[in-house]
Scaffold this active site. Structure first.
Site, PDB file in Angstrom:
ATOM      1  N   ASP A 191       0.839  -1.207   0.000  1.00  0.00           N
ATOM      2  CA  ASP A 191       0.000   0.000   0.000  1.00  0.00           C
ATOM      3  C   ASP A 191       0.873   1.256   0.000  1.00  0.00           C
ATOM      4  O   ASP A 191       0.561   2.238  -0.679  1.00  0.00           O
ATOM      5  CB  ASP A 191      -0.932  -0.013   1.223  1.00  0.00           C
ATOM      6  CG  ASP A 191      -1.839  -1.236   1.224  1.00  0.00           C
ATOM      7  OD1 ASP A 191      -2.373  -1.565   0.158  1.00  0.00           O
ATOM      8  OD2 ASP A 191      -1.977  -1.879   2.281  1.00  0.00           O
ATOM      9  N   HIS A 209      -5.443  -3.619   5.481  1.00  0.00           N
ATOM     10  CA  HIS A 209      -5.088  -3.923   4.090  1.00  0.00           C
ATOM     11  C   HIS A 209      -6.293  -4.478   3.324  1.00  0.00           C
ATOM     12  O   HIS A 209      -6.297  -5.613   2.878  1.00  0.00           O
ATOM     13  CB  HIS A 209      -3.909  -4.913   4.037  1.00  0.00           C
ATOM     14  CG  HIS A 209      -3.532  -5.270   2.636  1.00  0.00           C
ATOM     15  ND1 HIS A 209      -2.981  -4.360   1.754  1.00  0.00           N
ATOM     16  CD2 HIS A 209      -3.671  -6.418   1.943  1.00  0.00           C
ATOM     17  CE1 HIS A 209      -2.793  -4.941   0.586  1.00  0.00           C
ATOM     18  NE2 HIS A 209      -3.202  -6.196   0.668  1.00  0.00           N
TER      19      HIS A 209
END
Ligand SMILES: NC(=O)c1ccc[n+]([C@@H]2O[C@H](COP(=O)([O-])OP(=O)(O)OC[C@H]3O[C@@H](n4cnc5c(N)ncnc54)[C@H](O)[C@@H]3O)[C@@H](O)[C@H]2O)c1
Ligand SMILES: O=C(O)C[C@H](O)C(=O)O
Length: 356
Positions: free
Chosen positions: A193, A220
Site C-alpha cells: 500500500d 489492508h
C-alpha cells in the site's frame, strides 16, 4: 599421464552434482552440501518463505537470495518446492538455499529460523473481495503458525496471506494458544500500500517515487487502507480532485491488478518487491540498525482496536515502537472512522476462527 588422486576426487564430486541421487528435496540439499567444502556458515540471518513456489513466493525467494543479510534461505511449499529451490540455488549470491516439500517437511523448514515470511494461500479473482479468501487461507495460516510456534517461536513473522486484517489476528491467537505470543514479532505486511501510494503520488506531483514517503495506516483491504496524504514527505499540497483520485487509486490498487490479470491472480511482482523491502527492514532491525521505520499491521494501542497499521520502528526484538497517527485533516478523520468500523469485524472474525 595419470590424473592425480586430487583431480579424480574433484571430477567425482562434479559428476555427483551432474547426476545427483533422486532424493527428497530437503535431504538432497543436505547431502549435496555434505559433499561440498562450503557448509554455508557465513554470518547472516536464517529466513524461511512459506508458499515459496507461488506467484509471490518465487520472485520473493529470488530477492531474498540476493539479500546480503541472508545466510540461509529455506523455501517451503506444498508443490514445486524442489524446482524453485534448484533454480534459485544456482544464483552466485551468499545465501545457502534449501527446499522443503509438503507438510511432513514443515518442521525442518522452520527449525532455527530468524524470520518467517508467509505468502502461502489462494489469491483473488475478479469480483472477489479479500475476505472471500478467508475460508481457505485462514486454515493455511493456522497450520503454518502452529509449526512456527513449535519450531521457531522466537522468529519474526511477516504475514502476507489475505485477508491480512484477519490472518494476523489468527496468527496471534495460534501463538497465544501455544504460549509463544510476542506481539512485537508478529507483523502484517502492508508495504505494498505504501509502495503504491508513493508511486501514484509521485506521478501526480511529477517527481521521483523514490523521494516520496506516504504513511498508509489502518489495514489492508478497501476503505481500511487509509493513506495520510496530509503527511506526505516531501511536504506538498493536493487539490480536492487529486486527493479523491489518489485515495481511490491507493485503496483499489489491488483490485486494479486483479482485474488487469483477468483471472490469473493478483499482484505478485510488486508484492514480492514490497515484501522483500519489508523483510530487509526487519533484518536491518534485527541487526541493530537505528531508525528502521516501516508501516505494518500490528498489535497496537493507537486506536481502540487490538490491531492497526501505522508506522513502526523495527529493532532487535521486532516492532519496538509504534508511532501515533499524527495530526489528521477532516477527510482523514472521516476515513479513519470508516476504516475502524470495517477493521473491527475483520479482526473479530480472525480471532473467533481460533477461539470459537
Ligand atoms: N499482503 C499483501 O499486500 C498481499 C499482496 C498480494 C497478494 N497477497 C496474498 O498473498 C497470497 C498468495 O498470493 P500468490 O499470488 O502468491 O498466490 P499463488 O496461488 O500464486 O501462490 C500461493 C502459494 O501458496 C502455496 N500454498 C498453498 N497452501 C499452502 C500450505 N498449506 N503451505 C504452504 N504453501 C501453501 C501454493 O502451493 C502456492 O505455491 C494470497 O492470499 C494473496 O491474496 C497479499
Ligand atoms: O488485491 C489483492 O487481492 C492482493 C493484494 O492484497 C493487493 O493489494 O494487491
Amino acid at each position: 599421464m595419470k590424473p592425480s588422486p586430487d583431480f579424480s576426487q574433484r571430477i567425482a564430486r562434479i559428476s555427483g552434482h551432474l547426476n545427483p541421487p533422486k532424493l527428497q528435496v530437503g535431504e538432497s540439499s543436505l547431502l549435496k552440501l555434505a559433499n561440498c567444502r562450503s557448509k554455508g556458515g557465513a554470518p547472516g540471518f536464517k529466513v524461511a518463505v512459506l508458499g515459496a513456489a507461488g506467484g509471490i513466493g518465487q520472485p520473493l525467494a529470488m530477492l531474498m537470495k540476493m539479500n546480503p543479510l541472508v545466510s540461509v534461505l529455506h523455501l517451503y511449499d506444498v508443490v514445486n518446492a524442489p524446482g524453485v529451490t534448484a533454480d534459485i540455488s544456482h544464483m552466485n549470491t551468499g545465501a545457502v538455499v534449501r527446499g522443503f516439500l509438503g507438510q511432513q517437511q514443515l518442521e525442518n523448514a522452520l527449525t532455527g529460523m530468524d524470520l518467517v515470511i508467509i505468502p502461502a494461500g489462494v489469491p483473488r479473482k475478479p469480483g472477489m473481495t479479500r475476505d472471500d479468501l478467508f475460508n481457505i487461507n485462514a486454515g493455511i495460516v493456522r497450520t503454518l503458525c502452529e509449526g512456527i510456534a513449535k519450531c521457531c517461536p522466537d522468529a519474526i513473522v511477516n504475514v502476507i496471506s489475505n485477508p491480512v486484517n484477519s490472518t494476523v489476528p489468527i496468527a496471534a491467537e495460534v501463538f497465544k494458544k501455544a504460549g509463544t505470543y510476542n506481539p512485537k514479532r508478529l507483523l502484517g505486511v502492508t508495504t505494498l500500500d505504501v509502495v503504491r501510494a508513493n508511486t501514484f503520488v509521485a506521478e501526480v506531483l511529477g517527481i521521483d517515487p523514490r523521494e516520496v514517503n506516504v504513511p498508509v495506516v489502518g489495514g489492508h483491504a478497501g476503505v481500511t487502507i487509509l493513506p495520510l496524504l496530509s503527511q506526505v514527505k516531501p511536504p506538498c499540497s493536493f487539490t480536492y480532485e487529486e486527493i479523491s483520485y489518489l485515495t481511490d487509486r491507493i485503496q483499489n490498487g489491488g483490485t486494479e491488478v486483479v482485474e488487469a490479470k483477468a483471472g490469473a491472480g493478483s499482484a505478485t511482482l510488486s508484492m514480492a518487491y514490497a515484501a522483500s523491502k519489508f523483510a530487509d527492514a526487519c533484518l536491518r532491525g534485527l541487526r541493530g540498525d537505528a531508525d528502521v521505520v516501516e508501516c505494518s499491521f500490528v498489535a497496537s494501542q493507537v486506536t481502540e482496536l487490538p490491531f492497526f497499521a501505522t508506522k513502526v520502528r523495527l529493532g532487535r526484538s521486532g516492532a519496538e515502537e509504534i508511532f501515533p497517527l499524527g495530526p489528521l485533516n477532516e477527510s482523514e478523520r472521516v476515513g479513519l472512522e470508516k476504516a475502524k468500523k470495517e477493521l473491527a469485524g475483520s479482526i473479530q472474525k480472525g480471532v473467533s476462527f481460533i477461539t470459537k
